[in-house]
Design a protein around this motif. Structure first.
Motif, short mmCIF file in Angstrom:
data_model
loop_
_atom_site.label_atom_id
_atom_site.label_comp_id
_atom_site.label_asym_id
_atom_site.label_seq_id
_atom_site.Cartn_x
_atom_site.Cartn_y
_atom_site.Cartn_z
N VAL A 259 13.86 -14.49 -6.42
CA VAL A 259 12.57 -15.09 -6.08
C VAL A 259 11.61 -15.06 -7.26
CG1 VAL A 259 12.85 -14.41 -3.66
CG2 VAL A 259 11.52 -12.96 -5.20
N PRO A 260 10.63 -15.97 -7.29
CA PRO A 260 9.60 -15.93 -8.33
C PRO A 260 8.77 -14.66 -8.21
CG PRO A 260 9.61 -18.06 -7.19
CD PRO A 260 10.48 -17.15 -6.40
N LEU A 261 8.32 -14.15 -9.34
CA LEU A 261 7.60 -12.87 -9.35
C LEU A 261 6.17 -12.96 -8.82
CD1 LEU A 261 8.81 -11.01 -12.56
CD2 LEU A 261 8.71 -10.09 -10.24
N ASP A 262 5.74 -14.16 -8.39
CA ASP A 262 4.40 -14.19 -7.80
C ASP A 262 4.45 -14.31 -6.28
OD1 ASP A 262 5.48 -16.69 -7.93
OD2 ASP A 262 3.67 -17.70 -8.65
N TRP A 263 5.62 -14.12 -5.72
CA TRP A 263 5.70 -14.07 -4.26
C TRP A 263 5.05 -12.78 -3.77
CZ3 TRP A 263 10.57 -16.02 -1.31
CH2 TRP A 263 10.74 -17.41 -1.57
N THR A 264 4.60 -12.81 -2.50
CA THR A 264 4.07 -11.59 -1.91
C THR A 264 5.20 -10.84 -1.20
OG1 THR A 264 3.58 -12.64 0.19
CG2 THR A 264 1.83 -12.69 -1.49
N LEU A 265 4.93 -9.57 -0.89
CA LEU A 265 5.90 -8.79 -0.12
C LEU A 265 6.19 -9.48 1.21
CD1 LEU A 265 4.63 -5.16 -0.79
CD2 LEU A 265 6.86 -6.09 -1.45
N LYS A 282 6.06 -1.07 9.32
CA LYS A 282 5.21 0.12 9.23
C LYS A 282 4.90 0.42 7.77
CE LYS A 282 5.32 5.02 10.62
NZ LYS A 282 6.08 5.96 11.47
N ALA A 283 5.94 0.42 6.93
CA ALA A 283 5.75 0.70 5.50
C ALA A 283 6.85 0.02 4.71
CB ALA A 283 5.79 2.20 5.25
N VAL A 284 6.55 -0.22 3.44
CA VAL A 284 7.53 -0.83 2.54
C VAL A 284 7.54 -0.06 1.24
CG1 VAL A 284 8.05 -2.89 1.18
CG2 VAL A 284 7.19 -3.14 3.50
N ILE A 285 8.74 0.27 0.76
CA ILE A 285 8.87 0.76 -0.61
C ILE A 285 9.31 -0.46 -1.42
CG2 ILE A 285 10.08 2.33 -2.15
CD1 ILE A 285 10.63 4.17 0.18
N GLN A 298 -0.83 -3.80 3.30
CA GLN A 298 -0.78 -4.26 1.91
C GLN A 298 0.30 -5.31 1.67
OE1 GLN A 298 -0.47 -0.44 -0.20
NE2 GLN A 298 -2.51 -0.80 -1.00
N LEU A 299 0.82 -5.91 2.74
CA LEU A 299 1.94 -6.83 2.58
C LEU A 299 1.58 -8.12 1.85
CD1 LEU A 299 4.00 -6.56 5.89
CD2 LEU A 299 4.44 -5.54 3.66
N ASP A 300 0.27 -8.38 1.71
CA ASP A 300 -0.13 -9.59 0.99
C ASP A 300 -0.09 -9.41 -0.52
OD1 ASP A 300 -0.43 -11.08 3.22
OD2 ASP A 300 -2.57 -10.59 3.48
N THR A 301 0.30 -8.22 -0.96
CA THR A 301 0.36 -7.94 -2.40
C THR A 301 1.49 -8.73 -3.05
OG1 THR A 301 -0.28 -5.69 -1.84
CG2 THR A 301 0.47 -6.07 -4.10
N LEU A 308 1.51 -4.78 -8.12
CA LEU A 308 2.03 -3.63 -7.38
C LEU A 308 1.45 -2.32 -7.91
CD1 LEU A 308 5.74 -4.64 -6.68
CD2 LEU A 308 3.92 -4.32 -5.02
N VAL A 309 1.24 -2.25 -9.23
CA VAL A 309 0.61 -1.05 -9.79
C VAL A 309 -0.82 -0.91 -9.23
CG1 VAL A 309 -0.33 -0.01 -11.90
CG2 VAL A 309 2.01 -0.92 -11.87
N GLN A 310 -1.51 -2.04 -9.21
CA GLN A 310 -2.88 -2.03 -8.69
C GLN A 310 -2.92 -1.57 -7.23
OE1 GLN A 310 -4.65 -5.80 -9.39
NE2 GLN A 310 -6.73 -4.97 -9.56
N ALA A 311 -1.85 -1.91 -6.48
CA ALA A 311 -1.80 -1.53 -5.07
C ALA A 311 -1.26 -0.11 -4.89
CB ALA A 311 -0.92 -2.53 -4.31
N GLY A 312 -1.00 0.59 -6.00
CA GLY A 312 -0.60 1.99 -5.91
C GLY A 312 0.90 2.21 -5.91
N SER A 313 1.68 1.16 -6.19
CA SER A 313 3.13 1.35 -6.26
C SER A 313 3.66 0.73 -7.55
CB SER A 313 3.81 0.75 -5.03
OG SER A 313 5.17 1.12 -4.99
N MET A 314 4.94 0.39 -7.57
CA MET A 314 5.55 -0.24 -8.74
C MET A 314 6.71 -1.12 -8.32
SD MET A 314 5.66 2.86 -11.51
CE MET A 314 6.41 1.99 -12.89
#
Lengths: 433, 179
Positions: A259-265, A282-285, A298-301, A308-314
């Motif tokens: 997928v393109p890297l600008d897709w959301t979760l 409930k949660a996504v890693i 945060q699924l719209d990230t 993803l870094v801005q949202a606290g993950s990677m």
């Protein structure tokens, strides 16, 4: 909304062309044209510049710009080495396995192009020991390429000669860490090395070495044929291109998705058939079990590295694990931390001892025997591992734990006050001998 | 060259490993892999042979073998089952799959059945989360394996180590009279 989905696969080409693991089929569908073009029409430096211009970043986990990594090699006339990291072991990630099993020639082609670009007469694939089928597919493909004059003396009739070796690991997650991998490839225990010197200066057998991930290298053939602008039609300015995301857990169609890297979760989960019917996320890693989890809010990230870094993950390796409301977070965290305890190489104290303590406490919490002070101890021990271990495995061990305590603390507390799992997750019932 | 009389194929494999990977000690793991797939595990004489044929100390060979989970230096079954207990597989019921296998075989994870035929091991994430719950039998993938379908793992045809030798019959348990 992200970029439109590409009309074909550029990496997972076996999805569009059956039998593409065979040389004849691969060639019928344009295989090795990029190599020919690279060897005949390009100077090595042009290929490095092309890779830089494309913005391609390492797909193994760290996301370092690939062309930049290549340009760190010292210009001292020594022969360079390419080592491809195919030790895919990050829980939740299974893209390199499918890529190598299904489309091994594209990896070989990408490796030869890379080696021409960086000036490497030899390259190595360090493949995970459990990947027996992938190993057989890859070695068969290399044999085909050798017989066809694509590998060996005078590649495709040019002045460039190249030898390729496949080396099997034997069951050690830490060997995905690049310096541990090099130790293992030299026939030793897979303990990470001190850095500096970095592999670019002194890597395999002391030679200047580039270590790249399978997926990263497989981007080279289409990139050479289509150009940097083509690659940049997807994703964002800093995170361009396509990424193979491994989606697993509570989705209807677990699997790899290019997928393109600008897709959301949310878009990615939708591509995987959505969350299990009748359930909610409930949660996504987003990037393998080493990465912090994100709550459903945060699924719209977007999945690009920066967002993803801005949202606290990677983004990590792109192993997206989706958990629905039936998942006990204490149990999930306990399982993940236990993994790092088992896989810690034992070289440094914070990681070796810390992961044992964490596992003990989490097991106690899961059983319903925990105390409130355990929650502070978990964070304290995590803090004493994070950033203080010899290599990245230590940090990786605590990312999910700390994020779960942040987003789902109430659930940990309920395990203590109720002295049991509020979701009724049951204990593992082993035969006792 | 070696002074000991190692099996001819071991000598061939050692030579082939040295020819392919002449640098450092890189010939060791390729050699061990071939013996492992022949015998199903690495008996002590294989480690002696590795040291002898590849020109390394036995201590170095031990240090490497003890680091990697696929290199087992205790008797291992003709059929080795690895059940993935990673997060995605756990969420798909891997623990119940493991429990079912344990109770059916009468052994705990990490053990081998009394006749020496089956070894049951837990695997860290097998990079097959799309097949969760996933397993490997002699490194051949299988999945998804529903927990109640655990027999698939005992019955599916897989390549077996040709040079596997059954363990000698277990000795009768020693009876001690403490009275």
């Amino acid at each position: 909304m992200g970029s439109p989905r590409p009309d074909r696969h550029y990496l997972l080409r076996q999805r569009d062309v059956s039998g593409i693991h065979q040389l004849a089929v691969y060639r019928e569908h344009g295989g090795y044209q990029a190599l020919q073009q690279a060897l005949e029409a390009n100077q090595p430096d042009q290929l490095v510049e092309l890779t830089k211009a494309s913005g391609l970043r390492g797909r193994g986990g760290a996301g370092f710009p690939t062309g930049m990594k290549w340009s760190f090699l010292p210009k001292d006339g020594r022969a360079r080495v390419l080592v491809v990291n195919a030790d895919e072991g990050e829980p939740g990630t299974f893209k390199d396995r499918e890529l190598m099993e299904g489309n091994p020639h594209q990896l070989i082609e990408g490796m030869i192009i890379t080696c021409f670009a960086i000036g490497a007469p030899e390259s190595y694939v360090y493949i995970r020991g459990e990947f027996l089928h992938g190993y057989e597919r890859l070695t068969a493909a290399i044999r085909e390429a050798e017989e066809a004059g694509i590998l060996g003396e005078r590649v495709m009739g040019t002045d460039f000669s190249h030898r390729m070796f496949v080396y099997r690991g034997a069951g050690a997650y830490i060997c995905g860490e690049e310096t541990a991998l090099l130790e293992s490839l030299e026939g030793k225990r897979g303990n990470p090395r001190s850095k500096p010197p970095f592999p670019a200066v002194a890597g395999l057998y002391g030679r200047p070495t580039v270590v790249n991930n399978v997926e990263t290298i497989m981007n080279l053939p289409p990139l050479v044929l289509e150009g940097a602008d083509w690659y940049r039609q997807w994703g964002t300015e800093k995170s361009p291109g396509l990424k193979v995301m491994s989606v697993s857990g509570h989705v209807n169609r677990p699997g790899n998705y290019e997928v393109p890297l600008d897709w959301t979760l949310a878009e990615l989960i939708e591509a995987a058939g959505g969350v299990r019917t009748g359930h909610q996320v409930k949660a996504v890693i987003p990037g393998g079990s080493s990465m912090p989890c994100m709550p459903a809010s945060q699924l719209d990230t977007p999945i690009d590295y920066e967002s993803l870094v801005q949202a606290g993950s990677m983004l990590g390796s792109g192993g997206c694990i989706v958990m629905d409301e039936t998942t006990c977070m204490v149990r999930a965290v306990a399982r993940v931390v236990r993994f790092y305890r088992n896989e810690s190489c034992g070289k440094c104290t914070p990681c070796r001892e810390g992961t044992f303590w964490l596992t003990d406490i989490l097991d106690r919490l899961e059983r319903g025997d925990g105390e409130m002070s355990d929650l502070d101890t978990l964070l304290d021990v995590s803090d004493n591992i994070n950033g203080k271990a010899f290599c990245a495995l230590g940090d990786a061990a605590v990312g999910f734990l700390v994020s779960a305590l942040k987003h789902f603390r109430e659930e940990f507390v309920e395990h203590i006050t109720g002295q049991r799992c509020p979701l009724g997750a049951r204990q593992y019932d082993t035969v006792n001998h | 060259m070696s002074e000991r009389n190692w099996p001819a194929e071991w000598q061939e494999w050692a030579e082939a490993s040295r020819a392919t990977f002449p640098n450092a000690q890189s010939s060791l793991m390729p050699f061990l892999h071939r013996v492992r797939s022949q015998r199903g595990w690495l008996p002590p004489e294989a480690l002696d042979a590795a040291a002898d044929l590849l020109g390394m100390t036995r201590q170095h060979v031990n240090s490497v073998v003890s680091f990697y989970t696929l290199f087992r230096s205790e008797p291992t079954g003709r059929r080795t089952i690895h059940v993935c207990l990673g997060l995605s597989c756990m969420m798909a019921g891997a623990d119940t799959l493991m429990e079912n296998l344990e109770h059916h075989l009468g052994i705990a994870e990490g053990q081998t059945t009394r006749d020496g035929a089956v070894t049951l091991l837990e695997a860290e994430c097998l990079a097959a989360c799309d097949l969760a719950p996933a397993a490997q039998v002699n490194l051949v993938y299988r999945g998804p394996v529903a927990p109640e379908a655990f027999r698939e793992l005992l019955e599916m045809p897989v390549p077996e180590p040709e040079g596997w030798v059954p363990p000698s019959a277990p000795e009768a348990p020693e009876v001690t009279n403490h009275g």
